[in-house]
Scaffold this motif. Structure first.
Motif, PDB file in Angstrom:
ATOM      1  N   GLU A 184      76.004 -82.629  54.582  1.00  0.00           N
ATOM      2  CA  GLU A 184      74.910 -81.723  54.934  1.00  0.00           C
ATOM      3  C   GLU A 184      73.566 -82.366  54.626  1.00  0.00           C
ATOM      4  O   GLU A 184      73.363 -82.944  53.565  1.00  0.00           O
ATOM      5  N   GLY A 185      72.663 -82.293  55.588  1.00  0.00           N
ATOM      6  CA  GLY A 185      71.318 -82.821  55.408  1.00  0.00           C
ATOM      7  C   GLY A 185      71.108 -84.214  55.949  1.00  0.00           C
ATOM      8  O   GLY A 185      69.962 -84.652  56.113  1.00  0.00           O
ATOM      9  N   VAL A 186      72.194 -84.953  56.244  1.00  0.00           N
ATOM     10  CA  VAL A 186      72.035 -86.316  56.739  1.00  0.00           C
ATOM     11  C   VAL A 186      71.470 -86.265  58.158  1.00  0.00           C
ATOM     12  O   VAL A 186      71.762 -85.366  58.936  1.00  0.00           O
ATOM     13  N   GLN A 187      70.654 -87.270  58.481  1.00  0.00           N
ATOM     14  CA  GLN A 187      70.036 -87.345  59.800  1.00  0.00           C
ATOM     15  C   GLN A 187      70.642 -88.506  60.576  1.00  0.00           C
ATOM     16  O   GLN A 187      70.837 -89.593  60.037  1.00  0.00           O
ATOM     17  N   LEU A 188      70.950 -88.253  61.840  1.00  0.00           N
ATOM     18  CA  LEU A 188      71.523 -89.291  62.703  1.00  0.00           C
ATOM     19  C   LEU A 188      71.104 -89.035  64.140  1.00  0.00           C
ATOM     20  O   LEU A 188      70.171 -88.260  64.395  1.00  0.00           O
ATOM     21  N   VAL A 189      71.791 -89.665  65.085  1.00  0.00           N
ATOM     22  CA  VAL A 189      71.459 -89.532  66.498  1.00  0.00           C
ATOM     23  C   VAL A 189      72.638 -88.911  67.236  1.00  0.00           C
ATOM     24  O   VAL A 189      73.787 -89.332  67.058  1.00  0.00           O
ATOM     25  N   ALA A 190      72.359 -87.898  68.052  1.00  0.00           N
ATOM     26  CA  ALA A 190      73.368 -87.276  68.901  1.00  0.00           C
ATOM     27  C   ALA A 190      73.149 -87.749  70.336  1.00  0.00           C
ATOM     28  O   ALA A 190      72.032 -87.639  70.871  1.00  0.00           O
ATOM     29  N   PRO A 241      70.404 -75.492  68.176  1.00  0.00           N
ATOM     30  CA  PRO A 241      71.727 -75.653  67.559  1.00  0.00           C
ATOM     31  C   PRO A 241      72.678 -76.387  68.502  1.00  0.00           C
ATOM     32  O   PRO A 241      72.784 -76.059  69.685  1.00  0.00           O
ATOM     33  N   LEU A 242      73.376 -77.389  67.975  1.00  0.00           N
ATOM     34  CA  LEU A 242      74.318 -78.175  68.759  1.00  0.00           C
ATOM     35  C   LEU A 242      75.569 -78.396  67.927  1.00  0.00           C
ATOM     36  O   LEU A 242      75.482 -78.710  66.734  1.00  0.00           O
ATOM     37  N   MET A 243      76.750 -78.247  68.557  1.00  0.00           N
ATOM     38  CA  MET A 243      78.014 -78.475  67.877  1.00  0.00           C
ATOM     39  C   MET A 243      78.612 -79.800  68.333  1.00  0.00           C
ATOM     40  O   MET A 243      78.523 -80.174  69.505  1.00  0.00           O
ATOM     41  N   ALA A 244      79.241 -80.507  67.382  1.00  0.00           N
ATOM     42  CA  ALA A 244      79.939 -81.755  67.690  1.00  0.00           C
ATOM     43  C   ALA A 244      81.308 -81.720  67.027  1.00  0.00           C
ATOM     44  O   ALA A 244      81.492 -81.087  65.989  1.00  0.00           O
ATOM     45  N   LEU A 245      82.260 -82.413  67.642  1.00  0.00           N
ATOM     46  CA  LEU A 245      83.626 -82.458  67.131  1.00  0.00           C
ATOM     47  C   LEU A 245      84.004 -83.915  66.910  1.00  0.00           C
ATOM     48  O   LEU A 245      83.911 -84.739  67.825  1.00  0.00           O
ATOM     49  N   LEU A 246      84.430 -84.232  65.675  1.00  0.00           N
ATOM     50  CA  LEU A 246      84.730 -85.609  65.314  1.00  0.00           C
ATOM     51  C   LEU A 246      86.073 -85.686  64.601  1.00  0.00           C
ATOM     52  O   LEU A 246      86.553 -84.696  64.039  1.00  0.00           O
ATOM     53  N   THR A 247      86.649 -86.872  64.594  1.00  0.00           N
ATOM     54  CA  THR A 247      87.833 -87.103  63.771  1.00  0.00           C
ATOM     55  C   THR A 247      87.393 -87.319  62.327  1.00  0.00           C
ATOM     56  O   THR A 247      86.230 -87.669  62.058  1.00  0.00           O
ATOM     57  N   ARG A 248      88.301 -87.126  61.396  1.00  0.00           N
ATOM     58  CA  ARG A 248      87.961 -87.362  59.987  1.00  0.00           C
ATOM     59  C   ARG A 248      87.564 -88.816  59.723  1.00  0.00           C
ATOM     60  O   ARG A 248      86.597 -89.063  58.995  1.00  0.00           O
ATOM     61  N   PRO A 249      88.268 -89.810  60.298  1.00  0.00           N
ATOM     62  CA  PRO A 249      87.831 -91.193  60.088  1.00  0.00           C
ATOM     63  C   PRO A 249      86.401 -91.431  60.581  1.00  0.00           C
ATOM     64  O   PRO A 249      85.638 -92.173  59.950  1.00  0.00           O
ATOM     65  N   VAL A 252      79.782 -84.647  72.585  1.00  0.00           N
ATOM     66  CA  VAL A 252      78.653 -85.098  71.755  1.00  0.00           C
ATOM     67  C   VAL A 252      79.110 -86.274  70.904  1.00  0.00           C
ATOM     68  O   VAL A 252      80.107 -86.181  70.180  1.00  0.00           O
ATOM     69  N   VAL A 253      78.391 -87.392  70.995  1.00  0.00           N
ATOM     70  CA  VAL A 253      78.701 -88.590  70.213  1.00  0.00           C
ATOM     71  C   VAL A 253      77.649 -88.729  69.117  1.00  0.00           C
ATOM     72  O   VAL A 253      76.439 -88.695  69.395  1.00  0.00           O
ATOM     73  N   LEU A 254      78.088 -88.887  67.880  1.00  0.00           N
ATOM     74  CA  LEU A 254      77.164 -89.053  66.753  1.00  0.00           C
ATOM     75  C   LEU A 254      77.175 -90.495  66.278  1.00  0.00           C
ATOM     76  O   LEU A 254      78.236 -91.108  66.143  1.00  0.00           O
ATOM     77  N   MET A 255      75.966 -91.025  66.028  1.00  0.00           N
ATOM     78  CA  MET A 255      75.832 -92.397  65.556  1.00  0.00           C
ATOM     79  C   MET A 255      74.666 -92.484  64.591  1.00  0.00           C
ATOM     80  O   MET A 255      73.745 -91.656  64.625  1.00  0.00           O
ATOM     81  N   ARG A 256      74.714 -93.478  63.728  1.00  0.00           N
ATOM     82  CA  ARG A 256      73.562 -93.793  62.890  1.00  0.00           C
ATOM     83  C   ARG A 256      72.471 -94.394  63.763  1.00  0.00           C
ATOM     84  O   ARG A 256      72.753 -95.124  64.712  1.00  0.00           O
TER      85      ARG A 256
END
Length: 371
Positions: free
Chosen positions: A351-357, A334-342, A295-299
């Motif tokens: 919590e609460g922010v909206q973005l695109v998966a 429900p969807l899980m995503a794994l990201l690096t801290r950077p 899963v890739v998360l982006m604004r």
């Protein structure tokens, strides 16, 4: 590389315990991982292959040589054969390494060469100790070694006799986490250099992927899936394997349409596109499986690519896992995503922010309900 083939079909019943039932196991070289949860039968299978446990019935064969055979037929027709462990040409490394505490490194390693002439034993010892970087430790006792050094001594003892098959039971489990992470790559390199068919037990998904060419998944004492490591973890054959291999998102879905090898699936309030090539034609109800790392998360204002699955996502929670962050999302399901801290800091996740998966269609795996 040695290409002798191991085949096994057998069962082993423990009094008051589970039945281990291996069916058509076939291993033909490289590094094969026996993977499963605690109690799934991994160590029992390994010990049966080594001859340290005796199955109740079945057959184990390696390189055309029968190691175990018990048909269970009437006496006149029965075929019973049991080759003792010492004659199988197997190198075995137990989980705790089982080094003799009162013997030096050299004497521990040399224990596997009993019966050889002194000159040949000395040559093999020197070659093996040098190859594993133990030649300057040969006079030390096990208690004077680090965990990684003890592991190499156990491996040296197992391979110094030039076995036809190498069996390792949780070879990294006795090490602390930093050492275990560091030695994964080293162990794989050593095993590849050996060129000996290897069967290795682990319950750790990352170890299985890092060490194995192939993976055999065990569930309730049965081998339920066998294939290339990446394929097994990316495309589990049923719900049980998906759970065992720790697929983070498993949701029920309904196929709305199949066209041109692609399926449109309703999952909660969302619609997903997935590959449909492996699905039976009449499949309607499925489990939708998505790994968190896929899963890739982006604004929303930075999305330039156009994968088939572009989902509006709201962050419900964030959990730190060492250098990574696990994000729990609401995408209509429900969807899980794994990201690096950077990556989290760059996205300013909270919590609460909206973005695109974004999820590519090949990374959405479908399992029919009835399978």
């Amino acid at each position: 590389m040695n290409q002798e083939i191991l085949t096994a079909t057998f069962r082993k019943q423990f009094p008051g315990g589970p039945e281990i039932a291996v069916d058509n196991l076939r291993i033909s070289g490289g590094i094969t991982v026996l993977f499963g949860t605690s109690g799934s039968g991994k160590t029992t299978v390994l010990r049966c292959l080594a001859g340290l446990e005796i199955p109740d019935a079945g057959e184990i064969e390696f390189g055309g040589e029968v190691w175990f055979q018990k048909t269970g037929k009437q006496k006149a027709e029965s075929k019973n054969l049991l080759m003792p462990p010492r004659k199988r040409g197997v190198g075995f490394v137990p989980q705790d390494y089982a080094l003799f505490p009162h013997l030096t490194v050299a004497r521990n390693v040399g224990y596997g060469l009993k019966g050889l002439p002194f000159a040949e034993r000395a040559i093999r010892m020197a070659e093996t100790l040098r190859w594993l970087g133990l030649d300057d430790l040969e006079n030390r006792l096990p208690r004077e070694l680090s965990g990684g050094q003890q592991q190499r001594v156990a491996l040296a003892r197992a391979v110094v006799g030039r076995p036809r098959l190498l069996l390792l039971d949780e070879p990294l489990a006795a090490l602390d986490t930093p050492t275990r992470l560091r030695l994964r790559g080293e162990l794989r390199q050593l095993l590849r250099q050996l060129g000996i068919p290897t069967v290795l037990v682990t319950h750790d998904r990352f170890e299985a992927l890092a060490l194995g060419d192939d993976v055999v998944v065990l569930h309730d004492g049965r081998n339920v899936q066998h294939g290339a490591a990446h394929e097994v973890f990316s495309r589990p054959v049923n719900l049980a394997v998906a759970e065992i291999t720790a697929v983070e998102t498993i949701q029920p879905g309904q196929i709305l349409e199949t066209r041109d090898g692609l399926a449109t699936v309703a999952v909660g309030d969302a619609r997903l596109t997935a590959l449909a090539a492996d699905l039976p034609a009449d499949t309607r109800e499925v489990y939708v499986c998505i790994r968190a790392e896929d899963v890739v998360l982006m604004r929303a204002d930075t999305v330039q690519s156009s994968p088939r699955n572009r989902l509006t996502a709201t962050v419900r929670s964030l959990a730190r896992e060492g250098p990574l962050v696990r994000a729990s999302l609401d995408c209509g399901f429900p969807l899980m995503a794994l990201l690096t801290r950077p990556a989290c800091e760059e996205l300013a996740l909270h919590e609460g922010v909206q973005l695109v998966a974004l999820v590519k269609a090949p990374q959405v795996h479908l399992i029919p309900f009835a399978r």
